[in-house]
Design a protein around this motif. Structure first.
Motif, mmCIF file in Angstrom:
data_model
loop_
_atom_site.group_PDB
_atom_site.id
_atom_site.type_symbol
_atom_site.label_atom_id
_atom_site.label_comp_id
_atom_site.label_asym_id
_atom_site.label_seq_id
_atom_site.Cartn_x
_atom_site.Cartn_y
_atom_site.Cartn_z
ATOM 1 N N LEU A 1 0.828 -1.210 0.000
ATOM 2 C CA LEU A 1 0.000 0.000 0.000
ATOM 3 C C LEU A 1 0.861 1.258 0.000
ATOM 4 C CD1 LEU A 1 -2.903 -0.847 2.502
ATOM 5 C CD2 LEU A 1 -3.089 -0.496 0.021
ATOM 6 N N ALA B 1 1.869 1.640 -3.510
ATOM 7 C CA ALA B 1 0.759 1.912 -4.432
ATOM 8 C C ALA B 1 0.296 3.354 -4.345
ATOM 9 C CB ALA B 1 -0.406 0.966 -4.127
ATOM 10 N N ALA B 2 0.247 3.924 -3.137
ATOM 11 C CA ALA B 2 -0.319 5.267 -2.961
ATOM 12 C C ALA B 2 0.416 6.325 -3.788
ATOM 13 C CB ALA B 2 -0.321 5.637 -1.479
ATOM 14 N N LEU C 1 -0.008 5.688 -7.649
ATOM 15 C CA LEU C 1 -1.310 6.018 -8.221
ATOM 16 C C LEU C 1 -1.536 7.531 -8.288
ATOM 17 C CD1 LEU C 1 -3.533 3.310 -6.490
ATOM 18 C CD2 LEU C 1 -2.973 3.449 -8.931
ATOM 19 N N GLY D 1 1.240 1.259 -9.720
ATOM 20 C CA GLY D 1 0.267 1.568 -8.685
ATOM 21 C C GLY D 1 -0.865 0.559 -8.646
ATOM 22 N N LEU E 1 -1.411 -2.198 -5.650
ATOM 23 C CA LEU E 1 -2.693 -2.172 -4.946
ATOM 24 C C LEU E 1 -3.337 -3.558 -4.958
ATOM 25 C CD1 LEU E 1 -4.879 -0.570 -3.476
ATOM 26 C CD2 LEU E 1 -5.871 -0.016 -5.715
#
Length: 497
Positions: free
Chosen positions: A352, A355-356, A359, A442, A446
């Motif tokens: 996570l 990914a944050a 993205l 991303g 996720l």
């Protein structure tokens, strides 16, 4: 702790440190080498790495048998080290083409098959079952392995990316040569037939044929990577069918329950390894393309960030082990499934954190390296919760005559997971070009995070039942303290592998 260890321990420890330096040096550079030198797409390079890594965990299944029944452990370690040394130095011939790269990887895979199970068995053979030095010895071994892994990423990664690939791979080769020299110069105790028995000429010839056939097979499989997946799939189906049939026909109800519990853990371990082994592929590529690698005024090469995992494990390992012990002493209910759930949650949080920013960012922007550093921290915490419990759980739950077989199943699950890691990494690559985009990473990270958290929830739901099975087995043995002590030693050996 080192001064009180049995004769031969220091040689085995130094041999393993140098071998891990060699292995992790290759691991840090391989995907970059294939992409930036041979112009493979990132998708193809990831596929080569995954197939190679899968073979590394398949070959010990055969290599351990050859070492135990034909060569003897000491000879198998030396033969395996020679093959891996040759493989590492073969990687330094940058202009020789991909065929030589596949040969080099085959030499490493086959050499590892002889080396890895033999050295681990030699370490265990230094101690009697009641030897109080065992835990301290495996702790030192665990620390040494991660020291070698961290040093490899820092040294080989820097040399390979800054000065040229041949220097990085050459340093890995020197490391393997150093491990071979340490082990070769070590003289086993006089009269120790198990470590120094003579090898009949007929056995040497047989082994030579097996090694050549294994090299040819590995070389072919690396160039036809889909066959590795087929081989692993067939192996899993056949193994599962045989084990289920044997459990139903030969074991009582209690033993069947324990075996099926272990098979369930092996199945979940496949997913764990497919997601955990992204540092050499998708995370490494993300770091190269999209991370601002300047930290505290220093420019760190992408491959050098792979040192973070081993360094965090060294720093946090004792604290995590101590925390679990205190938690249990205060009456906390843990067990293998609960620890697995915590570990998968930690792995998911790490993804996570990647990914944050992926993205929310664009391909023209660079992520802060601190996202990556903290992600590695959570991945290390996850590894400390998941990996140590698996082989220890086998020694606890497996029927007495099934221990070796189920340890083999564990390593098969690792091989399958790592082979699948290539397919997982390719989620971040565009289908048209086989290259990466920040948005693609991303989405992929996720998906990995969600998968980890779903598995964690599932493991938590079954944790109470699994704990009851484990407690019942400890009570049946009547030696809970001994099981826990032995489990600690095996846990540390599992982390090292």
């Amino acid at each position: 702790m080192l001064a009180g260890q049995p004769r031969g321990f220091l040689a085995i420890l130094l041999t393993e440190i140098w071998e891990r330096f060699s292995f992790y040096g290759m691991r840090a550079l391989l995907v970059f080498y294939l992409v930036r030198h041979f112009q493979l797409t990132e998708s193809d390079a990831v596929g080569v790495y995954a197939s190679y890594a899968g073979l590394l965990y398949l070959t010990p299944i055969v290599g351990g048998y050859v070492a135990d029944r034909i060569l003897g452990l000491r000879t198998a370690v030396i033969a395996g080290a020679l093959l891996m040394t040759a493989g590492q130095f073969a990687m330094t011939f940058e202009d020789s083409g991909l065929a030589v790269v596949y040969l080099a990887l085959s030499l490493n895979a086959v050499g590892n098959g002889l080396f890895k199970p033999s050295l681990s068995t030699l370490l265990g053979s230094l101690y009697d079952k009641s030897d109080s030095r065992r835990d301290a010895g495996f702790t030192l071994f665990f620390m040494g392995v991660n020291v070698g892994a961290a040093a490899a990423a820092l040294v080989c990664g820097y040399l390979g990316e800054v000065y040229g690939w041949r220097y990085g791979f050459g340093a890995a080769g020197v490391g393997m040569l150093g491990g071979l020299a340490v082990f070769w110069l070590h003289s086993p105790a006089k009269g120790d037939q198990y470590l120094s028995r003579e090898v009949p000429a007929s056995h040497r010839a047989t082994t030579g044929v097996v090694v050549v056939l294994a090299l040819v097979a590995s070389w072919y499989l690396l160039q036809n990577r889909q066959l590795v997946g087929i081989l692993l799939a067939v192996g899993c189906v056949v193994t599962l069918a045989v084990l289920v049939w044997a459990a139903v026909t030969r074991l009582n109800a209690d033993e069947r329950t324990r075996v099926f519990t272990l098979l369930g853990f092996a199945a979940v371990s496949v997913l764990y390894w497919a997601l955990e082994d992204q540092s050499a592929t998708s995370i490494n590529l993300l770091t190269h393309h999209f991370v601002d690698r300047d930290v505290l005024g220093l420019t760190v090469q992408a491959s050098q960030y792979l040192a973070l995992g081993p360094l965090f494990i060294i720093a946090l390992g004792p604290a995590v082990a101590s925390w679990w012990q205190r938690f249990e002493l205060r009456g906390g209910a843990t067990g293998s499934a609960a620890k697995f759930a915590v570990g998968m949650s930690s792995l998911g949080i790490g993804y996570l954190l990647l990914a944050a920013p992926a993205l929310l960012g664009t391909d023209a922007e660079r992520m802060s390296a601190w996202w990556l550093i903290v992600s590695y921290l959570f991945h290390a915490l996850g590894q400390l919760c998941v990996v140590p419990i698996c082989l220890a759980q086998v020694t606890l739950l497996a029927p007495t005559t099934w221990v070796s077989v189920l340890i083999g199943v564990w390593y098969l699950s690792v091989a399958v997971g790592i082979a699948l890691s290539g397919s997982v990494a390719q989620l971040a690559l565009t289908a048209e070009s086989g290259q990466s985009t920040l948005g693609g990473y991303g989405i992929a990270f996720l998906a990995m995070a969600v998968s980890c958290l779903l598995v964690a929830v599932g493991m938590k739901m079954f944790s109470g039942k699994v704990r009851m099975i484990e407690d019942k087995q400890r009570h049946a043995r009547g030696d809970s303290a001994k099981v826990e002590s032995g489990g600690i030693a095996v846990e540390r050996q599992a982390v090292c592998s």
